[in-house]
Design a protein around this motif. Structure first.
Motif, short mmCIF file in Angstrom:
data_model
loop_
_atom_site.label_atom_id
_atom_site.label_comp_id
_atom_site.label_asym_id
_atom_site.label_seq_id
_atom_site.Cartn_x
_atom_site.Cartn_y
_atom_site.Cartn_z
N ALA A 1 5.85 -16.41 59.98
CA ALA A 1 5.15 -15.89 58.80
C ALA A 1 6.11 -15.75 57.62
O ALA A 1 7.32 -15.61 57.81
N VAL A 2 5.55 -15.74 56.44
CA VAL A 2 6.30 -15.38 55.24
C VAL A 2 6.07 -13.88 55.04
O VAL A 2 4.93 -13.42 54.97
N VAL A 3 7.15 -13.13 54.99
CA VAL A 3 7.09 -11.67 54.84
C VAL A 3 7.46 -11.34 53.40
O VAL A 3 8.38 -11.93 52.84
N PHE A 4 6.73 -10.40 52.79
CA PHE A 4 7.00 -10.04 51.40
C PHE A 4 6.71 -8.57 51.16
O PHE A 4 6.03 -7.92 51.96
N ASP A 5 7.25 -8.06 50.06
CA ASP A 5 7.11 -6.65 49.71
C ASP A 5 5.90 -6.43 48.81
O ASP A 5 5.62 -7.24 47.93
N VAL A 6 5.21 -5.32 49.03
CA VAL A 6 4.10 -4.89 48.19
C VAL A 6 4.20 -3.38 48.00
O VAL A 6 5.03 -2.72 48.63
N MET A 7 3.33 -2.87 47.18
CA MET A 7 3.15 -1.42 47.04
C MET A 7 1.79 -1.10 47.64
O MET A 7 0.77 -1.62 47.18
N ALA B 1 5.81 -1.17 50.97
CA ALA B 1 5.35 -1.64 52.28
C ALA B 1 5.67 -3.13 52.39
O ALA B 1 6.00 -3.78 51.40
N ARG B 2 5.55 -3.64 53.60
CA ARG B 2 5.76 -5.06 53.83
C ARG B 2 4.41 -5.69 54.17
O ARG B 2 3.52 -5.03 54.72
N ALA B 3 4.29 -6.95 53.84
CA ALA B 3 3.09 -7.72 54.16
C ALA B 3 3.54 -9.05 54.74
O ALA B 3 4.73 -9.40 54.66
#
Length: 141
Positions: free
Chosen positions: A24-30, A36-38
């Protein structure tokens, strides 16, 4: 700009970065104004995207960054307690997650790029481009 939510699509990655049932591609969010991570992965030919948080205990699920699928590459599996989720819709199919489900993030894919869509609860991380203020130059004596 203030506290207005961002609603425009956000580029995530090149389509080729998401291999079928691969990493998966993991990325940061709010999420609710907290970091949080997505993650996004390709499953049965389409991109699915979720908050990286188990419905059983709110902890990140990947056993190594970007590794969410079980050994048979059939279920999204929480590495902490073994909760299993259906990749297509994020619903719990086994383990301690009960009737829970993963928090889904809307995505689209076009012209070789995957995009995700912010919501009221899930927003992109916004960095302040101004950076730290520079100290005033010292004046000559």
């Amino acid at each position: 700009m203030g506290d207005e939510p961002i609603t425009a699509e956000q580029p995530l990655c090149a389509s080729g970065a998401l291999l079928e049932r691969g990493k998966a591609v993991v990325f940061d969010v709010m999420l609710w104004r907290a970091p949080a991570r997505a993650f996004a992965l390709r499953f049965d030919g389409r991109v699915v995207c979720y908050i990286n948080r188990c419905a059983h205990v709110p902890t990140e699920m990947d056993w190594q960054e970007g590794q969410f699928l079980d050994m048979d590459k059939r279920w999204i599996l929480c590495s902490i307690h073994g909760a299993a989720y259906e990749p297509a819709d994020g619903r719990c199919v086994g383990g301690p997650c009960g009737n829970g489900r993963l928090m889904q993030i809307a995505t689209t894919e076009r012209e070789g790029t995957v995009y995700w869509y912010p919501s009221r609860d899930i927003q992109p991380v916004v960095f302040d481009d101004a950076g730290p203020e520079s100290p005033a130059p010292e004046s000559a004596p």
